[in-house]
Each structure stands twice: as C-alpha cells, then as structure tokens.
Design a protein around this motif. Structure first.
Motif, mmCIF file in Angstrom:
data_model
loop_
_atom_site.group_PDB
_atom_site.id
_atom_site.type_symbol
_atom_site.label_atom_id
_atom_site.label_comp_id
_atom_site.label_asym_id
_atom_site.label_seq_id
_atom_site.Cartn_x
_atom_site.Cartn_y
_atom_site.Cartn_z
ATOM 1 N N GLU A 46 -2.860 4.629 12.032
ATOM 2 C CA GLU A 46 -3.578 3.699 11.154
ATOM 3 C C GLU A 46 -2.950 3.672 9.768
ATOM 4 O OE1 GLU A 46 -5.492 1.519 12.006
ATOM 5 O OE2 GLU A 46 -6.667 0.899 10.272
ATOM 6 N N ALA A 47 -2.561 4.840 9.264
ATOM 7 C CA ALA A 47 -1.921 4.876 7.946
ATOM 8 C C ALA A 47 -0.589 4.127 7.989
ATOM 9 C CB ALA A 47 -1.714 6.318 7.500
ATOM 10 N N ILE A 53 0.869 -1.186 0.000
ATOM 11 C CA ILE A 53 0.000 0.000 0.000
ATOM 12 C C ILE A 53 0.898 1.225 0.000
ATOM 13 C CG2 ILE A 53 -1.715 1.293 1.327
ATOM 14 C CD1 ILE A 53 -2.779 -1.338 2.359
ATOM 15 N N THR A 58 2.273 13.418 8.415
ATOM 16 C CA THR A 58 1.942 12.024 8.105
ATOM 17 C C THR A 58 2.543 11.627 6.771
ATOM 18 O OG1 THR A 58 -0.147 12.284 9.279
ATOM 19 C CG2 THR A 58 0.057 10.371 7.842
ATOM 20 N N GLU A 59 2.446 12.528 5.786
ATOM 21 C CA GLU A 59 3.037 12.223 4.482
ATOM 22 C C GLU A 59 4.520 11.950 4.604
ATOM 23 O OE1 GLU A 59 0.576 15.431 2.046
ATOM 24 O OE2 GLU A 59 2.343 14.762 0.939
ATOM 25 N N LEU A 80 5.213 8.566 6.262
ATOM 26 C CA LEU A 80 4.946 7.402 5.424
ATOM 27 C C LEU A 80 6.006 7.256 4.329
ATOM 28 C CD1 LEU A 80 1.059 7.451 5.016
ATOM 29 C CD2 LEU A 80 2.438 6.303 6.720
ATOM 30 N N THR A 100 -1.237 -6.331 7.180
ATOM 31 C CA THR A 100 -0.574 -5.597 6.104
ATOM 32 C C THR A 100 0.934 -5.635 6.290
ATOM 33 O OG1 THR A 100 -0.797 -3.616 7.433
ATOM 34 C CG2 THR A 100 -2.449 -3.956 5.736
ATOM 35 N N ALA A 101 1.647 -5.437 5.200
ATOM 36 C CA ALA A 101 3.105 -5.353 5.273
ATOM 37 C C ALA A 101 3.585 -4.421 4.166
ATOM 38 C CB ALA A 101 3.749 -6.725 5.136
ATOM 39 N N LEU A 102 4.805 -3.944 4.322
ATOM 40 C CA LEU A 102 5.329 -2.937 3.401
ATOM 41 C C LEU A 102 5.539 -3.495 2.001
ATOM 42 C CD1 LEU A 102 6.378 -0.003 3.294
ATOM 43 C CD2 LEU A 102 8.650 -0.909 3.781
ATOM 44 N N GLU A 119 9.975 -0.651 10.364
ATOM 45 C CA GLU A 119 8.967 -1.556 10.894
ATOM 46 C C GLU A 119 8.281 -0.969 12.125
ATOM 47 O OE1 GLU A 119 10.926 -5.260 11.565
ATOM 48 O OE2 GLU A 119 11.279 -5.615 9.435
ATOM 49 N N ALA A 177 -1.363 16.526 8.352
ATOM 50 C CA ALA A 177 -1.359 15.843 7.066
ATOM 51 C C ALA A 177 0.052 15.822 6.476
ATOM 52 C CB ALA A 177 -2.318 16.533 6.095
ATOM 53 N N GLU A 209 -5.047 8.660 13.259
ATOM 54 C CA GLU A 209 -5.071 8.506 11.811
ATOM 55 C C GLU A 209 -3.683 8.211 11.280
ATOM 56 O OE1 GLU A 209 -8.869 11.498 11.127
ATOM 57 O OE2 GLU A 209 -6.943 11.991 10.211
ATOM 58 N N GLN A 228 8.684 -8.341 3.550
ATOM 59 C CA GLN A 228 8.134 -8.209 4.901
ATOM 60 C C GLN A 228 6.830 -8.985 5.021
ATOM 61 O OE1 GLN A 228 7.727 -4.426 6.742
ATOM 62 N NE2 GLN A 228 9.833 -3.774 6.353
ATOM 63 N N ALA A 281 -2.479 4.916 1.537
ATOM 64 C CA ALA A 281 -2.717 4.687 2.966
ATOM 65 C C ALA A 281 -3.451 5.879 3.567
ATOM 66 C CB ALA A 281 -1.392 4.462 3.692
ATOM 67 N N ILE A 282 -2.968 7.073 3.264
ATOM 68 C CA ILE A 282 -3.604 8.286 3.784
ATOM 69 C C ILE A 282 -5.047 8.379 3.303
ATOM 70 C CG2 ILE A 282 -3.606 10.803 3.567
ATOM 71 C CD1 ILE A 282 -0.538 10.655 3.583
ATOM 72 N N VAL A 303 -7.426 5.901 5.091
ATOM 73 C CA VAL A 303 -7.758 6.348 6.445
ATOM 74 C C VAL A 303 -8.766 7.490 6.377
ATOM 75 C CG1 VAL A 303 -6.878 7.396 8.552
ATOM 76 C CG2 VAL A 303 -5.582 5.598 7.445
ATOM 77 N N ILE A 322 8.866 5.648 5.939
ATOM 78 C CA ILE A 322 8.647 4.221 6.205
ATOM 79 C C ILE A 322 8.985 3.424 4.952
ATOM 80 C CG2 ILE A 322 6.918 2.442 6.665
ATOM 81 C CD1 ILE A 322 5.456 4.419 8.430
ATOM 82 N N PRO A 336 2.079 5.234 0.277
ATOM 83 C CA PRO A 336 1.751 6.287 1.252
ATOM 84 C C PRO A 336 0.472 7.066 0.923
ATOM 85 C CG PRO A 336 4.102 6.284 0.817
ATOM 86 C CD PRO A 336 3.499 5.269 -0.110
ATOM 87 N N GLN A 366 -7.114 12.535 17.436
ATOM 88 C CA GLN A 366 -7.646 12.012 16.169
ATOM 89 C C GLN A 366 -6.551 11.994 15.108
ATOM 90 O OE1 GLN A 366 -10.752 10.749 15.919
ATOM 91 N NE2 GLN A 366 -10.007 10.038 13.934
ATOM 92 N N ARG A 389 0.094 1.665 9.920
ATOM 93 C CA ARG A 389 -0.243 0.243 10.004
ATOM 94 C C ARG A 389 -0.489 -0.326 8.605
ATOM 95 N NH1 ARG A 389 -4.285 -3.447 9.796
ATOM 96 N NH2 ARG A 389 -5.781 -1.913 9.034
ATOM 97 N N LEU A 390 -1.161 0.448 7.752
ATOM 98 C CA LEU A 390 -1.426 -0.016 6.399
ATOM 99 C C LEU A 390 -0.132 -0.245 5.630
ATOM 100 C CD1 LEU A 390 -4.539 2.097 5.372
ATOM 101 C CD2 LEU A 390 -4.430 -0.348 5.788
ATOM 102 N N MET A 391 0.949 0.397 6.088
ATOM 103 C CA MET A 391 2.233 0.165 5.456
ATOM 104 C C MET A 391 3.075 -0.811 6.264
ATOM 105 S SD MET A 391 3.083 3.860 3.868
ATOM 106 C CE MET A 391 4.481 3.167 3.018
ATOM 107 N N GLY A 392 2.404 -1.552 7.130
ATOM 108 C CA GLY A 392 3.091 -2.634 7.830
ATOM 109 C C GLY A 392 3.885 -2.210 9.050
ATOM 110 N N THR A 399 -0.107 12.966 -3.049
ATOM 111 C CA THR A 399 -1.164 12.707 -2.068
ATOM 112 C C THR A 399 -2.449 13.445 -2.419
ATOM 113 O OG1 THR A 399 0.516 12.460 -0.357
ATOM 114 C CG2 THR A 399 -1.733 12.773 0.382
#
Lengths: 124, 397, 147
Positions: free
Chosen positions: B336-337, A76, B298-299, B302, A96-98, B311, B295, B333, A102, A81-82, A85, B305, A78, B329, B339-342, C46
């Motif tokens: 969670e984002a 997924i 977060t960008e 990610l 999920t994993a990168l 990890e 925002a 968020e 992984q 992912a944003i 959410v 990451i 970046p 909040q 987490r979506l990237m592991g 984004t």
C-alpha cells in the motif's frame, strides 16, 4: 498552473480549514474554466499528511472527478506514505504517481481506459 | 544388445511427456548440424518461439548477433561433439530480442536410433547473475567493515568469503581459511557435538538464528562470540549458503546502540533492494519479518522507488520461512505504501505450501499480483512497465 | 499497554515546551515543536514524520472534541539509557471517553473507533498510553525513540 490539457495544483506547508476551503474553490473553478481533462495534486512539499489532510486530498479528487476530469495525487514522500498506511488513511481508490511526469502518464492512461465523457469541443 | 522395440516406444512416450511438463528450462534436441528437431512448452516459455516457428532452424538463432557472426554456435557444438558434454554460459536472445543470461549444457547423443545429434538444456540465470554481481559488490563492502566478522560459507560448511573484521577477530588471514570447514573456529566439544549443523538447521527453519558461545582464535585463545546466521537462497528458494555476522563480546565492549544498529544494517544489506530492469525493483525478503525489520525494509524500498523512479516492485518471499497473518499484514502495508508512491507490486516466490497455508489461514491479499517464480514475476513486471510506457505516449481518445 | 506513569518515568528531566491548544494555528505550533524535539533527539525522517503526524492527530482531536476545544500539549525530549527520543502528552478537560476499548479497537480505518483516530496514532509511535473517563477529561502520552 496549466500543462497542456492538465492542471497542476501544488500544495505546500500546512493546510488549515480556511486554506482547505479556498484551495477547493480554486481547483473547482480552474477545472471548469480551463476545461482541463486532468488535475495533478502535488504534495511533494507537504511534510505531514494527517488523517484530516488525507480526507481533504480524497475530497479534492472526488470533486475533480465530478467535474468530468481525472485526478491523481503525486509526490507523496516515503515517510508520508508509511505514515498514511500506519494511520489507516491511505486513500484507497485515489490514483497516485511518483511525480508530475509519471502523473501525467497516469492521467493519460486513465483517460484511455475510457470513462465516458461529454466533449464540449474546446480542444484539438 | 537386443532392444525391445515396444519398451523403447513406451520409454520415448514417457520421456516426451516428462519433457513436456518441464517449464522452468528448455530441453531441446538438435540434429548433427545443429538444426532444432524438438520443442516443448518450457522452451517456448524461455525463448518466446513457438514450435512451428523454430523447428527446422538452427540453434544459432538464439545467439546474439556478434556471437552468431563469430560462429560461436557451431564452435559450441564442435566442443560438445569432441568432449561428449559441454557446459557454457552467455547472453542469448529471446524471440523479441530481449537478452537473458543462459546456462547451457550440450550433450552429444551417440548411437541412439533416430536421435543422433545433440541434447541442449538451457536455463535462464539472469536473476542469479544479478544476484552474484550484487553479492560481489556487497562482499567488497563487507570486507571494509572492521568491527564485525561478516563471512559467507556454503551448504557443506566450507568458508567462502572472509573480511577484515573476521581477520581482526580470529587472527586468521583469508588464504588460511577459505575452503576450510567452519568447525575450525569452534571448540573441540562444540565441533564434536555438531553445534554448527544445529545452527545451520535453525537458520533454515527460522530464517535466522542468533547464538552466543565460545569460539577459538588462530593462537588458540578463546573469545565469547555473539553470532547471527542467515541462509542465502537462490531464486528457486533453495538454500545456497549462509551469511554469518559475529562480534566479540568477551569484554562486553560492544554494547553500544550504535553497534547494534550497524549489525542490523548489515543484516539488512543481506537483503538488498535490487534494480533488475529499468523501473523494476526486486526486494528479496530473507528470514523472519518482525515489525521492526518490516518497517526498515519498507523504508529502504520506498527510498529506492523514489531514487530509481521505479514503477514496479517485486517482493520475493521465497526466503521467508512462514507466512502467517502478521507477515501478510506487513506485506500488504508495504504494498500500500508503494502504491502511494505510484508503484505496482508483485509477490513472487509463492511456494505451493505457502499458498496452501495462506488459504487455510484465510489470508486475503486482495488484488495483489502473485507469481510462483521470480522469472514469472519479472515477465509480468516488464509487461506492466511496457503498458505504462505505451499508453502514456500514445494519444488516444 | 504502558501507563502514563510508566512513560513519564522513562523520561529523565529535560527541557520542556507546553503548547496551549485553542485554535487551528496552535496545530502548527504543536507540529513544529514536536518536530524540533524529534530532530534534536536524532530521530530519522520516518520516525519524525510519524510522531509529528501522531501529535497533529491528537492535537486535532482536542480541538474537535474537547469542551470549548481547549487543551494542552506538553513536549519534551526523552532519554532512556543510550536511547534518546521525544515524548508528548496531550491533556484536555473534555467529556472524556466512555468506552476506551471501543476507541482503541484496531480496525484499519480512521472511520471507525469513534472517529478519534486513536488506533492509527498508536500505530505510528513506539509508546502510547491513554487515561480517560467521562467527566475527567483525557490524557494521551506518546513517545518515539531514535531506536
């Protein structure tokens, strides 16, 4: 595509209703046929994951689990992912994993944490 | 001078109790030969050794192999014996061999009944050192920016760093200002009325302060400046200094969107994502967190990451003035984002008053890991990375 | 919340593309058109992903809920002072939304809010406006700026 005991499913571009159904059928039959213990669904080539696609992915994972294998979504990006959410479609409960590397480690971890699985003796 | 033995014993018990409650650093008693005679929870926490394992061994066990071979441990004690007090920094090793950057204060104890030898106080400054290195490279970057003044000053208001933009703006060279008080740039009236103090207090209270006002150049002419002040916090959450970004609005020539963007980017740079260990990132959040800033942060997180294959992510909130449900909040968020990237996330820098207000506001972070100090968060992060590595390689049924 | 008129007024007159929404394949066109305008306006990765995803959600709504699954998406570049952006308006002659408040209520899952995913789309874009009433169809306008 096989990777040892794991299956790698690569999705690309856009998923409409027709494609979704054929992907689901393909994944289900491959998992059953190969006896794969895990499946990775690679979405690194997917630019846009809206709530429909997120639902499809979650369904794929559920389906693979029903067939006795573990599943995880990998790749997924970046921005995706944003967006997920923000949409509120972040697929809670879906592993999920990168990336694929992984992801395979993740699958092994999930198996080690032990779901009870009936072994049909097809592997070493 | 006669010493009341009862009072001494009581003092000793009280002292022992005090030391035992210290967990953030190690307070160790060595005898004259450098053999470890006392131990406590903080020392075990820092070094990994239990009292049974360490009492009776010499302090050389903490040093790295090359340092110990060179006799550095004995040399440090000799220096302390000679001067009475010796302060040093360097790499030390924990029981498991993991290195950490230690700040060590050795004090020679003389004429104390039953406690001749040395007192050794050790602090883990690994985080601070990383931050200092990052700060240095950031400052090199800031120095190359010519359109903005980006400077750092300490808690006393003394200028600590200067850049090309500041020189262009005010006419002063770095050597003319470093170590001097910030009030030199303010008008007489503003300096007298304590404007700088009010700005510093506002920055600490609100996370950052933006203001406009007259400032004075080297040649005495005035310019209308737009400034943004942000506090810099160390990993204990204490204010260690301030960053100021300023530009000249006299001709209103800098209204373009691009420049605003640059200014925001510079402020983002004052809270960089730091890779502190393989696969572990730290995002120190400094200042207020509105949705635009959240925002952008977060960008960047990610992207890092993905770039560093991280990890575990540590979100350090010790520099965030108030955690309300809006900030919570944004944090959730971001988590969670990630987490979506592991990546797993850990919240660090949760102060007692923060924890209290979060509970009162009914903020529920779910099963997000949370730690009071960055050091604790890092320890947890390393455990998580290790757990992944272990189960990933092993073949288990 | 801004009105449709406000959003439309903010956009100076610039090239415009209309995409008829009648089938699945049109979703692809909506996405690629929105993406093209977003790129042109200089939106980052984004911002682009968010507005294209929101457009996809809104277009899919039309397919699913509008009468005969028909509607139109109109995409154009937007400009306001120094800012550039992309604006998209989604129109259909479907049944309209009876309880707009309920539809826009911000829960955090797309499962709620009448299944239209409107709060989710709204969170992704800088500006969002909706006009809808039973019998009058629905119009949703979104705008994403380059910041």
């Amino acid at each position: 595509m096989r990777m040892g005991r794991d299956l790698l499913v690569t999705l690309q571009g856009d998923l409409d209703d027709v494609r979704v159904e054929s992907v689901e059928r393909l994944v289900a039959s491959e998992v059953a046929r190969t006896g794969a213990h895990g499946a990775l669904i690679d979405v690194s080539g997917v630019d846009v994951v809206d709530s429909f696609v997120a639902q499809v992915l979650a369904r794929l994972v559920r389906m693979v689990r029903l067939l006795g294998a573990e599943a995880a979504i990998v790749g997924i990006r970046p921005a995706v992912a944003i967006t997920l959410v923000g949409l509120g479609s972040s697929m809670p409960g879906v592993s999920t994993a990168l990336n694929a590397e992984q992801g395979m480690a993740r699958l092994r971890r999930m198996r080690a944490d032990g779901s009870v699985r009936i072994d049909h003796g097809k592997h070493c | 001078m006669a010493v009341d033995p009862v009072a001494v014993v009581e003092d000793l018990a009280y002292y022992t109790q005090m030391v035992n409650t210290i967990t953030d650093y190690a307070v160790i008693h060595l005898d004259r030969k450098g053999v470890i005679r006392s131990w406590h929870a903080g020392a075990e926490h820092l070094t990994g050794y239990s009292a049974e394992e360490i009492i009776g061994r010499t302090a050389a066990v903490f040093y790295t192999v090359p340092d110990a071979a060179e006799g550095l441990a004995e040399a440090d004690l000799r220096a302390a014996a000679k001067a009475g007090r010796y302060v040093t920094e360097g790499w030390r090793l924990r029981k498991d061999g993991a290195p950490y950057w230690a700040s060590v204060v050795l004090t020679a104890l003389r004429d104390q009944p039953g406690s001749a030898g040395f007192g050794m106080v050790v602090r883990d400054l690994t985080m601070a050192r990383e931050q200092a290195l990052t700060l240095r490279s950031l400052e090199q970057l800031f120095n190359s920016i010519a359109d903005f003044e980006v400077i750092r000053f300490d808690c006393d208001g003394l200028v600590r760093s200067w850049n090309t933009g500041a020189q262009k703006l005010t006419g002063y060279l770095a050597e003319e200002v470093i170590g001097r008080h910030m009030s030199m740039f303010y008008t007489e009236d503003d300096a007298r009325s304590g404007l700088l103090d009010r700005e510093m207090a506002g920055a600490v209270r609100n996370g950052s302060v933006e203001a406009e006002g007259w400032r004075v150049r080297k040649d005495g002419t005035r310019f209308w400046a737009n400034i943004v002040l942000s506090p810099i916090r160390d990993d204990q959450g204490e204010v260690a200094g301030y960053v100021k970004v300023a530009r000249d609005l006299t001709e209103r020539r800098d209204q373009s969107r691009l420049v605003m963007q640059q200014r925001d980017e510079i402020l983002e740079l004052s809270t960089p994502v730091i890779q502190v260990w393989e696969k572990v990132l730290v995002l120190p959040l400094i200042g207020t967190l509105d949705s635009g800033r959240a925002a952008r942060l977060t960008e960047s997180l990610l992207e890092r990451i993905a770039a560093d294959q991280a990890e575990v992510v540590i979100l350090d909130i010790s520099g965030v003035p108030g955690i309300d449900s809006g900030v919570a909040q944004h944090l959730l968020e971001t988590v969670e984002a990630a987490r979506l990237m592991g990546a797993d996330s850990i919240l660090s820098g949760v102060r007692p008053d923060t924890a209290q207000s979060m509970v009162h506001l009914g903020i529920d972070l779910g099963d997000l890991h949370s730690r009071a100090s960055l050091k604790d968060a890092l320890q947890l992060a390393l455990r998580l990375v290790e757990a992944r590595a272990r189960s990933g390689d092993g073949v288990r049924a | 919340m801004a009105s449709i008129a406000d959003i439309a007024a903010a956009a100076d007159l610039l090239p415009i593309t209309s995409v008829a929404i009648e089938g699945e394949s049109d979703l692809l066109r909506v996405r690629s058109t929105t993406r093209a305008y977003a790129r042109q306006a200089g939106l980052g990765v984004t911002g682009t992903t968010k507005v294209v995803t929101a457009a996809s959600e809104l277009a899919r709504n039309i397919l699913r809920h509008a009468t005969g699954g028909k509607g139109v998406a109109t995409v154009r570049e937007a400009a306001s002072g120094q800012r550039r952006g992309v604006q998209a308006v989604f129109t259909d002659n479907g049944p309209g939304i009876a309880d707009l408040d309920a539809a826009m209520r911000s829960g955090f899952s797309t499962a709620g809010s009448l299944g239209l995913g409107l709060p989710g789309s709204r969170r992704l874009v800088d500006e969002f406006a909706i006009d809808s009433a039973p019998g009058s169809g629905t119009r949703v306008a979104i705008c994403q700026w380059d910041r």
